[in-house]
Design a protein around this motif. Structure first.
Motif, PDB file in Angstrom:
ATOM      1  N   ARG A   1       0.674  -1.252  -0.132  1.00  0.00           N
ATOM      2  CA  ARG A   1      -0.052  -0.033   0.064  1.00  0.00           C
ATOM      3  C   ARG A   1       0.898   1.219  -0.102  1.00  0.00           C
ATOM      4  O   ARG A   1       0.541   2.214  -0.834  1.00  0.00           O
ATOM      5  N   HIS A   2       1.729   1.212   1.067  1.00  0.00           N
ATOM      6  CA  HIS A   2       2.445   2.423   0.989  1.00  0.00           C
ATOM      7  C   HIS A   2       3.642   2.549  -0.155  1.00  0.00           C
ATOM      8  O   HIS A   2       3.910   3.620  -0.453  1.00  0.00           O
TER       9      HIS A   2
ATOM     10  N   VAL B   1      -7.198  -6.908  -9.501  1.00  0.00           N
ATOM     11  CA  VAL B   1      -8.036  -7.398  -8.170  1.00  0.00           C
ATOM     12  C   VAL B   1      -7.220  -7.244  -7.064  1.00  0.00           C
ATOM     13  O   VAL B   1      -7.621  -6.614  -5.854  1.00  0.00           O
TER      14      VAL B   1
ATOM     15  N   TYR C   1      -6.289  -3.580  -6.030  1.00  0.00           N
ATOM     16  CA  TYR C   1      -7.756  -2.822  -5.843  1.00  0.00           C
ATOM     17  C   TYR C   1      -8.180  -3.230  -4.451  1.00  0.00           C
ATOM     18  O   TYR C   1      -8.189  -2.186  -3.677  1.00  0.00           O
ATOM     19  N   ARG C   2      -8.042  -4.280  -3.937  1.00  0.00           N
ATOM     20  CA  ARG C   2      -8.428  -4.759  -2.746  1.00  0.00           C
ATOM     21  C   ARG C   2      -7.313  -4.373  -1.589  1.00  0.00           C
ATOM     22  O   ARG C   2      -7.853  -3.750  -0.492  1.00  0.00           O
ATOM     23  N   ILE C   3      -6.211  -4.264  -1.881  1.00  0.00           N
ATOM     24  CA  ILE C   3      -5.085  -4.044  -0.889  1.00  0.00           C
ATOM     25  C   ILE C   3      -5.254  -2.516  -0.583  1.00  0.00           C
ATOM     26  O   ILE C   3      -5.218  -2.033   0.425  1.00  0.00           O
ATOM     27  N   LEU C   4      -5.457  -1.661  -1.763  1.00  0.00           N
ATOM     28  CA  LEU C   4      -5.422  -0.157  -1.659  1.00  0.00           C
ATOM     29  C   LEU C   4      -6.506   0.320  -1.012  1.00  0.00           C
ATOM     30  O   LEU C   4      -6.595   1.253  -0.318  1.00  0.00           O
ATOM     31  N   THR C   5      -7.797  -0.340  -1.283  1.00  0.00           N
ATOM     32  CA  THR C   5      -9.181   0.188  -0.742  1.00  0.00           C
ATOM     33  C   THR C   5      -9.396  -0.609   0.401  1.00  0.00           C
ATOM     34  O   THR C   5     -10.193   0.090   1.343  1.00  0.00           O
ATOM     35  N   GLY C   6      -9.121  -1.747   0.545  1.00  0.00           N
ATOM     36  CA  GLY C   6      -9.279  -2.517   1.738  1.00  0.00           C
ATOM     37  C   GLY C   6     -10.900  -2.906   1.901  1.00  0.00           C
ATOM     38  O   GLY C   6     -11.379  -3.162   2.888  1.00  0.00           O
ATOM     39  N   HIS C   7     -11.570  -2.725   0.839  1.00  0.00           N
ATOM     40  CA  HIS C   7     -12.999  -3.132   0.996  1.00  0.00           C
ATOM     41  C   HIS C   7     -13.201  -4.524   1.058  1.00  0.00           C
ATOM     42  O   HIS C   7     -14.196  -5.072   1.395  1.00  0.00           O
TER      43      HIS C   7
END
Lengths: 200, 200, 200, 200
Positions: free
Chosen positions: D110-111, D166, D169-175
């Motif tokens: 993420r970072h 995918v 996207y999941r890592i960055l938004t954490g949804h």
DNA sequence: TTTTAATCGAGACGGTACGTCCTGTCTTTCT
DNA sequence: AGAAAGACAGGACGTACCGTCTCGATTAAAA
């Protein structure tokens, strides 16, 4: 006496050319008018020398700078012998002021004195340098005393301080240049002062 | 007619307490005997202030140090009025030497002068400070001239240079302290110089 | 119930023009290609607004940036209704990719996502924004399910992730642009995927 | 013929232990959950290293972070060989998702991606890292094509984009988390996509 | 109409990180 | 062993930015 304490000193010997290059470069960099600070890396690079070669022979940056300064500013002011105190002082102070008044020398002296306020080694070397110059001037005064030109209660150290005080004060603050006329006037004032008796 | 110099000045005003804290801390740190160099970070931390607050109001570290020094070393040396030049000089130089001879003040002066050799802003402030002190002493001499105690051809600037020269020279090299006796002897010598005519 | 907790709110009301200027400037600055970082001071200056006016209404820089982004990137993608899933997806993804593929929007999205990784407020707003966009796309899929176009065991969330995943992945890494052809191919692949039954 | 690329390289050599310490510390700090931003000073202090040692070898903070990330996230995902595309994809995506789903790795990713949006050097390194990972997955697909499992007109890049899309996207938004089930379902969907012909 | 309260632009403030520079030491290879 | 080259730990420099805190001016509702 049989004790031959000579140590053969294995290994490569100190490179005198490097020493010269370092001191010469130090003076040259110290004398720059632009306020670019003199750094060890700069000296080493300009002298074509490794930093360790500098630190092998001098304990700190200030020590290098001060030795470079002393070499330049201390020598070749001849000790005068005109026969009178006033004449001797005039000659000595004129030569001294002329030397210290040169732009390069003045800049070197300024920065050396500054360095001496921070660096312990530089401080000691400045002390020695200043002491040596004072001794020369005191010698001139002592000779005059032997000739009977000086009052017995005169404070010779104060006179020396007045002479070098004016020099350093002007160099460091830059409020006025060091001219021949100043040297002569000061020489006259100080010789009069030395001759005066305390009893009013 | 009231001078209407009203400036609207929107926005928060300068924090005077911070200014004081910075200058006070600067003097305190400058006066330390341990040779730890005075740092902007240290000043800021000790004054409880952000670094930017320092750089907002002073152009460089040297400028802060010099302003702190000038505040401390310039004031409260009274201008004497004994009626004679020698008396005035004695009083003034004794007070000045005493002040400059204090350990804290001497250390502050030393490092300020050193800073003034590297930092352009400090240099200018030192010039101003030195000029102001010289003006005070010149005022003493000028009053004596009005009283007829001074030869018309005397070089007053050179006399001032000798007084402050001795002071700075001793502070910077540390080869001798600044004592009351020195001040008195110098006062006498300089008043004699001022009185002497050129034609002996 | 008599408790009328209405507080009349005396005093000046929020300046809507300032709010608009702040968000507009934020988008404009976020969209710059040069890597100059967007700062609160810059936004305030460019919007002709005091910093406090920003912090009065938003909890942090990231919050401003994310609100500005959401305004720009969220609206005006019409929800399609072509009658078939494949048609709807094609239309929706084409419009979405076109919008996100615009240089300005892409840059804004990139930096917003970056901000969301550091700023807690921005993170939450990004979560909300992403959730809203996902809901729209899920709505399209849900409608298709009602029409019987989707296998009962299809993982609609995964399909949504694939669509937006491609979009964000390309924007963030920049390894390939977002073209109409990509949107169409992806629409077809995803509608096929939604229709497929698990039992092979 | 031995390539004589001998470069004398005088002077001390790079300290490999310092390099390791820096990268290890960078990963460790990046992986912290508390949102304290990773600082060069912090890295230097924790690695027992001077800041200059970092800036001597990396052009910016982002470059350090990205190299640390790439080291951690890129290796040791084995290239599978099950004999079928679906099996290979399942194995590869499961391993990849597992790795990326680890809390430490996810935070680092993420970072790193955030840093890559601001820092030009980090951006380029992210490009290289992403490219390398894509190449591995493309290799898996290419092998399947050689086996005849893939339609001639399939868009392999788009398939790769969906897989990594995918993930990021999941890592960055954490949804939603990255689970094994997601990996398997995605593997099946993508292998079906690859096999499908355009003309049904 | 006066008072009160909230907003505004401006900008100083404490704090923290940046990336550069310099000192004095250490390491490597060559002479 | 001395020398040039150059990496190293440590630490100060001056700048930039964040979010907070005045300051005087403006604006609107309440008294």
């Amino acid at each position: 006496m049989t004790g031959d304490t000579r140590r053969p000193h294995t290994g490569r010997r100190r490179n005198e050319a490097a020493r010269r290059a370092i001191l010469d470069v130090a003076v040259e960099l110290l004398g720059r008018t632009d306020d670019a600070p003199v750094t060890i890396d700069t000296i080493a690079a300009a002298a074509g020398v490794g930093k360790q070669t500098i630190y092998r022979w001098w304990p700190s940056k200030g020590a290098v700078l001060l030795e470079a300064m002393a070499e330049r500013a201390g020598h070749d002011i001849p000790v005068p012998d005109t026969g009178t105190l006033r004449g001797d002082l005039d000659e000595f102070l004129t030569a001294t002021f002329r030397r210290a008044g040169m732009r390069l020398t003045a800049t070197v002296l300024r920065h050396s004195m500054a360095e001496a306020q921070r660096d312990q080694h530089a401080r000691e070397q400045m002390r020695a340098f200043v002491g040596a110059r004072r001794d020369v001037l005191r010698g001139v005064l002592a000779r005059a005393r032997d000739r009977g030109e000086i009052a017995p209660d005169a404070d010779l150290d104060l006179i020396v301080d007045q002479a070098y005080g004016v020099l350093w004060y002007r160099i460091l603050t830059g409020h006025a240049p060091l001219g021949d006329a100043d040297a002569s006037r000061l020489a006259r004032a100080l010789s009069d002062q030395a001759a005066a008796t305390l009893t009013p």
